[in-house]
Design a protein around this motif. Structure first.
Motif, PDB file in Angstrom:
ATOM      1  N   ARG A  80       0.826  -1.213   0.000  1.00 25.07           N
ATOM      2  CA  ARG A  80       0.000   0.000   0.000  1.00 25.07           C
ATOM      3  C   ARG A  80       0.861   1.264   0.000  1.00 25.07           C
ATOM      4  O   ARG A  80       0.526   2.257  -0.653  1.00 25.07           O
ATOM      5  N   VAL A  81       1.984   1.233   0.738  1.00 24.14           N
ATOM      6  CA  VAL A  81       2.871   2.397   0.776  1.00 24.14           C
ATOM      7  C   VAL A  81       3.467   2.662  -0.602  1.00 24.14           C
ATOM      8  O   VAL A  81       3.463   3.804  -1.088  1.00 24.14           O
ATOM      9  N   VAL A  82       3.985   1.607  -1.245  1.00 23.90           N
ATOM     10  CA  VAL A  82       4.577   1.774  -2.581  1.00 23.90           C
ATOM     11  C   VAL A  82       3.536   2.269  -3.578  1.00 23.90           C
ATOM     12  O   VAL A  82       3.809   3.148  -4.402  1.00 23.90           O
ATOM     13  N   THR A  83       2.319   1.723  -3.492  1.00 24.41           N
ATOM     14  CA  THR A  83       1.247   2.158  -4.392  1.00 24.41           C
ATOM     15  C   THR A  83       0.916   3.630  -4.175  1.00 24.41           C
ATOM     16  O   THR A  83       0.646   4.367  -5.133  1.00 24.41           O
ATOM     17  N   SER A  84       0.950   4.085  -2.916  1.00 26.53           N
ATOM     18  CA  SER A  84       0.664   5.496  -2.619  1.00 26.53           C
ATOM     19  C   SER A  84       1.706   6.406  -3.260  1.00 26.53           C
ATOM     20  O   SER A  84       1.368   7.468  -3.805  1.00 26.53           O
ATOM     21  N   TYR A  85       2.966   6.002  -3.217  1.00 26.61           N
ATOM     22  CA  TYR A  85       4.015   6.810  -3.867  1.00 26.61           C
ATOM     23  C   TYR A  85       3.810   6.854  -5.383  1.00 26.61           C
ATOM     24  O   TYR A  85       4.039   7.894  -6.020  1.00 26.61           O
ATOM     25  N   LEU A  86       3.403   5.730  -5.958  1.00 24.26           N
ATOM     26  CA  LEU A  86       3.133   5.721  -7.401  1.00 24.26           C
ATOM     27  C   LEU A  86       1.963   6.635  -7.758  1.00 24.26           C
ATOM     28  O   LEU A  86       1.986   7.318  -8.790  1.00 24.26           O
ATOM     29  N   LYS A  87       0.939   6.682  -6.897  1.00 23.62           N
ATOM     30  CA  LYS A  87      -0.183   7.591  -7.136  1.00 23.62           C
ATOM     31  C   LYS A  87       0.271   9.046  -7.038  1.00 23.62           C
ATOM     32  O   LYS A  87      -0.206   9.904  -7.796  1.00 23.62           O
ATOM     33  N   ASP A  88       1.181   9.343  -6.103  1.00 24.32           N
ATOM     34  CA  ASP A  88       1.728  10.698  -5.995  1.00 24.32           C
ATOM     35  C   ASP A  88       2.420  11.105  -7.292  1.00 24.32           C
ATOM     36  O   ASP A  88       2.248  12.235  -7.779  1.00 24.32           O
ATOM     37  N   ILE A  89       3.205  10.182  -7.851  1.00 21.69           N
ATOM     38  CA  ILE A  89       3.904  10.475  -9.114  1.00 21.69           C
ATOM     39  C   ILE A  89       2.902  10.744 -10.225  1.00 21.69           C
ATOM     40  O   ILE A  89       3.072  11.663 -11.044  1.00 21.69           O
ATOM     41  N   GLU A 349      12.797   6.969 -13.741  1.00 24.16           N
ATOM     42  CA  GLU A 349      13.650   6.009 -13.028  1.00 24.16           C
ATOM     43  C   GLU A 349      13.069   5.678 -11.650  1.00 24.16           C
ATOM     44  O   GLU A 349      13.056   4.519 -11.229  1.00 24.16           O
ATOM     45  N   ILE A 350      12.581   6.712 -10.949  1.00 25.61           N
ATOM     46  CA  ILE A 350      11.966   6.483  -9.631  1.00 25.61           C
ATOM     47  C   ILE A 350      10.725   5.623  -9.775  1.00 25.61           C
ATOM     48  O   ILE A 350      10.489   4.687  -8.994  1.00 25.61           O
ATOM     49  N   LYS A 351       9.904   5.933 -10.789  1.00 22.44           N
ATOM     50  CA  LYS A 351       8.688   5.163 -11.006  1.00 22.44           C
ATOM     51  C   LYS A 351       9.033   3.708 -11.315  1.00 22.44           C
ATOM     52  O   LYS A 351       8.379   2.775 -10.815  1.00 22.44           O
ATOM     53  N   HIS A 352      10.055   3.496 -12.146  1.00 23.48           N
ATOM     54  CA  HIS A 352      10.456   2.123 -12.501  1.00 23.48           C
ATOM     55  C   HIS A 352      10.896   1.345 -11.264  1.00 23.48           C
ATOM     56  O   HIS A 352      10.547   0.169 -11.092  1.00 23.48           O
ATOM     57  N   GLU A 353      11.639   2.011 -10.391  1.00 21.53           N
ATOM     58  CA  GLU A 353      12.095   1.328  -9.174  1.00 21.53           C
ATOM     59  C   GLU A 353      10.910   0.968  -8.271  1.00 21.53           C
ATOM     60  O   GLU A 353      10.846  -0.122  -7.710  1.00 21.53           O
ATOM     61  N   LEU A 354       9.951   1.899  -8.147  1.00 20.26           N
ATOM     62  CA  LEU A 354       8.773   1.621  -7.332  1.00 20.26           C
ATOM     63  C   LEU A 354       7.941   0.480  -7.925  1.00 20.26           C
ATOM     64  O   LEU A 354       7.436  -0.375  -7.199  1.00 20.26           O
ATOM     65  N   LEU A 355       7.804   0.477  -9.255  1.00 23.60           N
ATOM     66  CA  LEU A 355       7.054  -0.600  -9.910  1.00 23.60           C
ATOM     67  C   LEU A 355       7.742  -1.939  -9.700  1.00 23.60           C
ATOM     68  O   LEU A 355       7.084  -2.971  -9.479  1.00 23.60           O
ATOM     69  N   SER A 356       9.073  -1.920  -9.786  1.00 23.25           N
ATOM     70  CA  SER A 356       9.831  -3.166  -9.555  1.00 23.25           C
ATOM     71  C   SER A 356       9.641  -3.654  -8.130  1.00 23.25           C
ATOM     72  O   SER A 356       9.420  -4.853  -7.892  1.00 23.25           O
ATOM     73  N   ARG A 357       9.689  -2.723  -7.168  1.00 22.53           N
ATOM     74  CA  ARG A 357       9.471  -3.103  -5.772  1.00 22.53           C
ATOM     75  C   ARG A 357       8.064  -3.657  -5.572  1.00 22.53           C
ATOM     76  O   ARG A 357       7.870  -4.678  -4.899  1.00 22.53           O
ATOM     77  N   LYS A 360       7.692  -7.180  -6.980  1.00 18.22           N
ATOM     78  CA  LYS A 360       8.314  -8.205  -6.128  1.00 18.22           C
ATOM     79  C   LYS A 360       7.434  -8.492  -4.915  1.00 18.22           C
ATOM     80  O   LYS A 360       7.259  -9.649  -4.520  1.00 18.22           O
ATOM     81  N   ILE A 361       6.862  -7.417  -4.333  1.00 21.07           N
ATOM     82  CA  ILE A 361       5.967  -7.614  -3.188  1.00 21.07           C
ATOM     83  C   ILE A 361       4.745  -8.410  -3.614  1.00 21.07           C
ATOM     84  O   ILE A 361       4.295  -9.320  -2.912  1.00 21.07           O
ATOM     85  N   ARG A 362       4.175  -8.060  -4.803  1.00 19.62           N
ATOM     86  CA  ARG A 362       2.984  -8.760  -5.275  1.00 19.62           C
ATOM     87  C   ARG A 362       3.275 -10.250  -5.485  1.00 19.62           C
ATOM     88  O   ARG A 362       2.453 -11.102  -5.127  1.00 19.62           O
TER      89      ARG A 362
END
Length: 408
Positions: A80-89, A349-357, A360-362
């Motif tokens: 949920r935290v990673v998804t929230s950062y992606l929504k911010d982007i 690049e930040i978005k790609h790293e968050l998507l990769s994270r 992996k969590i999923r």
């Protein structure tokens, strides 16, 4: 989470019984090998007739399901935290051009001030900007993350030793069982040979008695004694081997049971270690501790310089206020990475790293969900097979269903 805590507390006594059987465990070498063997059947047909063993087996699955549920809760929170950062982007990328330009101007001012600060610290700089930014972002939780990573590495090593031991123990009992079965075959063949020899000698004695009228009572007595001794020895060895074969099978199945428990724990601990190392771009907890110490030293140096950096503080506050208007999950995080607001490539690049994270969590969540479903199905199957509904076990299943969304 509170419901899960209540369930875990109510099942503490039952789980303690399982822990008694986990004194000696040992892992394999790779996760692939673990997953290949994870479905070994450890409840034999003979064990299925023993109600106590079945209940023990069910409790083992319940413990696995509870442990996996705890892991799932943590993973879902991180997801949920990673998804929230992606929504911010996404919100920032979709801003109108005039608002985006204002953000870029403010971010450029911060970058300029940051560059001045970097020049000041260049002589003693031991961390990259990316490393420093991540340490700064994770500062409040990093100490706990280091302790968690150290604990997971120690646990992973311990479980691996247990798996290696159990694998050897399982193979040892399997080899011993094969030796006994081979001896049984030899005894069976030897019995035929002895029986044939007794008949042959008996025929010779009869021929001597009939043709030469010899007194063969002594020969006959010796033959009978030898035949009886041979028969008793082979019977004794056969019965002893049969008992030893059963004992070897019981011990081998017990080793497999413990081995399968540790395989799931090894996979989870390895996933946790790999994810933490990938998240912080390190190889182990020692490297992460070193980076943390370097960060603390660099932060102290920067704080000296920032005491007189009123302009930087002003623009940082301005950037946060501008971003807070868009109701972002975390507006302050962009203070440490204003270059992403200026350069689209940095944002990608930040978005790609968050998507990769998040991917992996999923994947880890899906794996653990499969484990929960597998344990649940096995428990349901056993209770249905024995027409026995255990209220405590049913309560665990229902609670796990509510927490993980695995209900019908």
């Amino acid at each position: 989470s509170s419901a899960a805590s209540d369930v875990y507390k109510r099942q503490t006594v039952g789980i303690t019984l399982i822990k008694f059987f986990r004194r000696k465990r040992k892992p394999k070498k790779t996760i692939e090998e673990v997953l290949e063997c994870i479905t070994e059947d450890t409840l034999s047909e003979e064990d299925r007739k023993d109600e106590h063993k079945v209940q023990h087996y069910v409790l083992g699955h319940c413990e696995q399901m509870i442990d996996t549920t705890k892991t799932l809760e943590n993973e879902k929170s991180e997801y949920r935290v990673v998804t929230s950062y992606l929504k911010d982007i996404q919100i920032i990328e979709e801003l109108p051009e005039d608002e985006a330009a204002a953000l870029r101007d403010t971010a450029n001012s911060i970058l300029t001030l940051d560059q001045s600060r970097s020049d000041y610290l260049k002589a003693t700089k031991k961390l990259t900007d990316t490393q420093y930014a991540q340490m700064e972002q994770e500062e409040e939780t990093l100490t706990e993350s280091i302790r968690t990573l150290q604990a997971n590495e120690m646990y992973q090593a311990a479980v691996k030793r247990d798996m290696n031991y159990l694998e050897g123990e399982k193979n040892e009992w399997a080899y011993y069982r094969e030796e006994l079965m081979e001896e049984q075959k030899i005894l069976r063949k030897a019995s035929y040979v002895v029986f044939g020899m007794v008949l042959a000698f008996l025929a010779v004695i009869l021929v001597l008695h009939v043709t030469l009228e010899m007194d063969v009572r002594i020969l006959f007595t010796i033959l009978m004694v030898a035949a009886a001794a041979s028969g008793f020895f082979m019977l004794y060895r056969n019965q002893n081997n049969t008992r030893e074969i059963k004992r070897a099978e019981v011990n081998m199945n017990h080793a497999i049971t413990l081995l399968n428990h540790t395989k799931i724990k090894y996979v989870n601990s390895t996933n946790a270690v790999d994810y933490a190392c990938e998240k912080y771009h390190v190889h182990n907890s020692y490297e992460l501790t070193y980076l943390w110490e370097q960060y603390l030293e660099a932060r102290r140096e920067r704080e000296k310089f920032e005491r007189n950096s009123d302009d930087l503080e002003y623009f940082n506050g301005k950037l946060v206020r501008m971003l807070q208007k868009y109701e972002l999950y975390d507006a302050k995080v962009w203070i440490s990475q204003p270059n992403a607001l200026v350069d689209k490539r940095e944002m990608v690049e930040i978005k790609h790293e968050l998507l990769s994270r998040r991917q992996k969590i999923r994947a880890s969540i899906e794996y653990n969900m499969d484990v929960v479903l597998e344990q649940k199905e096995e428990i349901e199957k056993l209770m249905k097979e024995y027409h026995e509904e255990i209220p405590e076990v049913r309560e665990i299943i229902n609670s796990v269903d509510r927490l993980c969304g695995t209900g019908e």
